[in-house]
Design an enzyme around this catalytic site. Structure first.
Site, PDB file in Angstrom:
ATOM      1  N   HIS A 177      60.467   7.002  16.643  1.00 65.93           N
ATOM      2  CA  HIS A 177      60.139   8.120  15.757  1.00 65.93           C
ATOM      3  C   HIS A 177      59.631   9.333  16.550  1.00 65.93           C
ATOM      4  O   HIS A 177      59.526  10.435  16.017  1.00 65.93           O
ATOM      5  CB  HIS A 177      59.099   7.666  14.722  1.00 65.93           C
TER       6      HIS A 177
ATOM      7  N   ASP B 169      63.798  11.254  13.477  1.00 69.78           N
ATOM      8  CA  ASP B 169      63.073  11.191  12.221  1.00 69.78           C
ATOM      9  C   ASP B 169      63.831  10.329  11.226  1.00 69.78           C
ATOM     10  O   ASP B 169      65.029  10.060  11.376  1.00 69.78           O
ATOM     11  CB  ASP B 169      62.893  12.599  11.644  1.00 69.78           C
TER      12      ASP B 169
END
Lengths: 460, 324
Positions: A433, A437
């Site tokens: 992450h 995203d």
């Protein structure tokens, strides 16, 4: 017959289930002359009490284990050395010596009677956790225990001492099955649940019984019922890498369900040709890999990497495939380079090739490096979801799971909802992450699903 | 699918190719009017005419020589040796010319030589041999030894299609004894690919030809001992499927090679040596061979039985390996 040769007297194996014996009486004392086959000592086991004949001729130079002591089978009890000692022939008389070293050696040196100590011997003997004792003594004698190539290989891969394994082959030889069963059962046959023995035996200063192996860090003391095997280099590497990856990336996993009907039909159609003409199988994994390579072209970050404070993207896709080794006890990730250039058949051939060579240990160092994205396929065992760990320094890993027939809502030709039975596969994308995203990962999975569900044969 | 005998499957394969490809023709002793000594080409001359189904004089040299020439001129000859044993007469043409032409001049020599081989019916020393290893040793020749009707058809078509000289060893003892489902359409079985006749985990039994059935009987008996035997039917002796053999050897760690040909210099030796060389670290026992003794094939039935490996010989060998 060199006068310097020595013959070891070891605690014999007095029956398949016996693992220790007590010395009830030494019939000869240190310094006394003894002939081969002459009764040397009396021992008592939980099965029998018996005399042990001398394994060689010469002077009984030293007794290591005194009367009353209970020691493991294979423990060196005394040494006969000096004039007239005939190592080679006399050792054959030892009922079944089999110390750790003996076995380690017999793999390498078949006529190992009374070989002088070598550093090799010492190194080979120490890593086996259950291995007894002294590393400084002369290698013990054992011309009897033949260790076949495959048994030697399995023993070294698993850090097992073959002499600890109960043999069922000809003459008590340890067969491949024996050692595999031994490993599978967690090495239990080595020391069949002895409540009190080990602790009291090694009172003597001598080799007697087990000194816990002392590697660098002091391990927790061994508990009853536990057994030990050393970590292989591969296991250590995996441990380090997995921990390191979780410490590096911010792992998040998204999953998607894919209707594999179309792939399944095409697969069935191609199967025979692929197998007959090319000797490969068009597995679901191959289809997923092909579609993933295609999708990754549009998602350079998912095929990318964080390097320092830069984002690296690439014009190529190197696909890593997690391959299970040694029945689940090892893992390697060979890489198919430039996977975006391969069509379905090319992918099938490439994956079959590297997977095979991974199992045969024939990969070149180069072939396990340079991956830009990894696919792992734990679905073969029926699992439908998982959260794999990213192979650093990549940005994501794709997990493929079991294809399962499920009731599925589809539209009929009139646009009405109906329930159909469809082969459904779950795919997971575990991504870093820091770079990727959730929305990007979601779009990637959506596109990947689209490609699989509408598989265009002519394009692939 | 139709159930055909091994012999009918060979005829079917040959007929399929002759109907499909006008370059294919048959030549041999008594193959025409008489339909062949074993009736493989029965009715062929009526269907394809005497130019495509030619009776040759008793001269194997001439048959193989003519085939070699015809092949170099673009035809696809299929020669029949009445018995495999007679091929020694044609050795020079096969070994010196046909096998080396591609290497010397780049010309393909797509000939197929059908060789009714093997014993088991008191044929004696001139009508029972299995000479595959002699030819497997010659670079440039391929050797095929089908065991099942399905393979017999598919491998014959592959042999005819192949641009090299292919020796097709058809086992006489299987001709009418073995039946099996054979697809009606044309299909090929690739040369050089073995077939797992039976899966197993404890011992790999590598064999081919009629011995596949001997192996199968023996393996069934070993089931009762709790020993699981894998049978690899090599199908093609040259090129042979090293990959499949090594894979099986690595799996079971014990290998027995079985053939009907005599032992010394038999093709089993090549397999045993390769397994020892390439799978040494995976072996749990010495590689064993079971083969005929190094004598001519005896005529007398009890002696022939003692000569050709029997089920009990194989079970004995398997048990010894299992117990090792």
């Amino acid at each position: 017959m060199a006068t310097t040769e020595t013959v070891d007297v070891v605690m014999p194996q007095m029956g398949v289930s016996v693992s220790e014996g007590t010395i009830t009486k030494w019939l000869k004392q240190e310094g006394e002359q003894v002939e081969a086959d002459e009764p040397l000592l009396e021992i008592s086991t939980d099965k029998v009490d018996t005399e042990v004949p001398s394994p060689g001729s010469g002077t009984l130079t030293q007794i290591f284990v005194q009367e009353g002591a209970t020691v493991d089978v294979g423990t060196k009890l005394a040494v006969i050395g000096g004039e007239g000692a005939d190592g080679a022939s006399s050792t054959d008389d030892v009922p079944e010596p089999a110390t750790a070293q003996a076995a380690a050696e017999s793999a390498a040196v078949s006529d190992a009677a009374a070989t002088p100590p070598t550093t090799d011997t010492v190194e080979e003997a120490t890593p086996a956790p259950a291995a007894a004792s002294e590393t400084t003594e002369p290698s013990s004698t054992n011309g009897k225990t033949f260790v076949s190539p495959v048994v030697a290989k399995i023993a070294s891969e698993h850090g097992v001492d073959p002499s600890q394994v109960q043999g069922t082959g000809r003459g008590g030889r340890v067969t491949k099955k024996d050692i595999l069963n031994f490993i599978e059962s967690g090495g239990k046959t080595a020391a069949p649940a002895q409540p009190e023995p080990q602790t009291q035996a090694p009172s003597a200063p001598a080799p007697a019984a087990k000194e816990a192996p002392t590697p660098a860090a002091a391990p927790a003391p061994s508990q009853p019922g536990e057994s030990f095997e050393p970590m292989t280099a591969m296991r250590k590497g995996i441990a380090e890498h997995m921990r390191g990856s979780l410490d590096t990336s911010a792992h998040v996993t998204s999953a998607i369900e894919v209707d594999m009907s179309r792939v399944s039909a095409i697969r069935a159609k191609l199967k025979k040709e692929y197998q007959q003409s090319y000797g490969v199988n068009p597995t679901y994994l191959i289809f997923v890999a092909r579609a993933a390579a295609e999708t990754l072209r549009e998602y350079p970050w998912i095929n990318g990497e964080i390097r320092g404070d830069q984002i690296v993207t690439r014009s190529y896709i190197n696909l890593g495939f997690a391959v299970e080794l040694q029945d689940g006890k090892g893992l390697i990730v060979p890489v198919v380079k430039n996977a975006e250039t391969l069509n379905l058949l090319g992918m099938a051939k490439a994956v079959t090739d590297i997977a095979q060579r991974a199992r045969d240990k024939k990969l070149l160092p180069d072939e396990v490096q340079g991956g830009t994205f990894t696919i792992t396929n734990p679905g073969g065992y029926g699992t439908f979801h998982g959260t794999p760990v990213i192979s650093q320094p990549q940005a994501a890993i794709l997990g493929t799971y079991a294809v399962v027939k499920r009731p599925w809502v589809v539209q009929d030709e009139l646009g009405e909802d109906v329930i159909a039975v469809r082969p459904i596969m779950n795919l997971t994308l575990t991504y870093d992450h820091r770079l990727v995203d959730g929305a990007l990962a979601g779009r990637f999975l959506r596109d990947l699903r689209e490609k699989l569900e509408t598989w265009d044969e002519s394009a692939y | 699918m139709a159930e055909l005998t091994y012999l009918q499957a060979i005829s079917d394969g040959l007929r399929t190719e002759m109907r499909r490809d006008k370059r294919v023709f048959v030549i041999g002793e008594d193959v025409g009017v008489y339909g062949g000594a074993f009736k493989v080409t029965l009715g062929f001359q009526e269907e394809f005419g005497h130019w495509r189904v030619m009776d040759a004089p008793l001269a194997e040299t001439a048959i193989v020589g003519a085939c070699t020439g015809a092949a170099m001129m673009g035809l696809r000859p299929v020669a029949e040796m009445q018995f495999a044993d007679f091929i020694s007469c044609a050795w020079d043409h096969l070994v010196t010319v046909a096998a080396k032409q591609r290497y010397r001049a780049g010309t393909p020599v797509p000939i197929t030589v059908r060789l009714p081989s093997g014993g088991g019916f008191s044929g004696g020393p001139f009508h029972s041999q299995n000479p595959e290893s002699s030819f497997a040793h010659i670079p440039g020749l391929k050797c095929v030894c089908p065991a099942t009707p399905e393979d017999a058809k598919g491998l014959l078509i592959s042999a005819i299609e192949d641009p090299n000289p292919v020796l097709y060893f058809e086992h006489k003892h299987l001709y009418r004894r073995i039946k099996g489902e054979v697809p009606e359409e044309r299909y090929t079985v690739p040369l050089g690919k073995a077939r797992t006749h039976r899966e197993g985990s404890d011992i790999s039994l590598i064999t081919w030809g009629a011995m596949v059935y001997t192996a199968e009987e023996a393996a069934k008996q070993l089931d009762d001992d709790g020993v699981s035997v894998e049978i690899i039917d090599l199908r093609t002796v040259m090129p042979w499927d090293k990959t499949a053999v090594l894979e099986s050897a690595r799996k079971t760690s014990k290998v027995l090679v079985l053939h009907e040909d005599t032992r010394t210099g038999g093709f089993g030796a090549e397999i045993a040596a390769t397994v020892a060389e390439e799978a040494f670290e995976d072996l749990d026992a010495p590689v064993r061979r079971i083969a005929a003794p190094d004598t001519p094939v005896p005529f007398s039935p009890p002696l022939e039985k003692a000569f050709i490996p029997q089920v009990e010989d194989v079970t004995k060998g398997l048990r010894e390996l299992a117990e090792y």
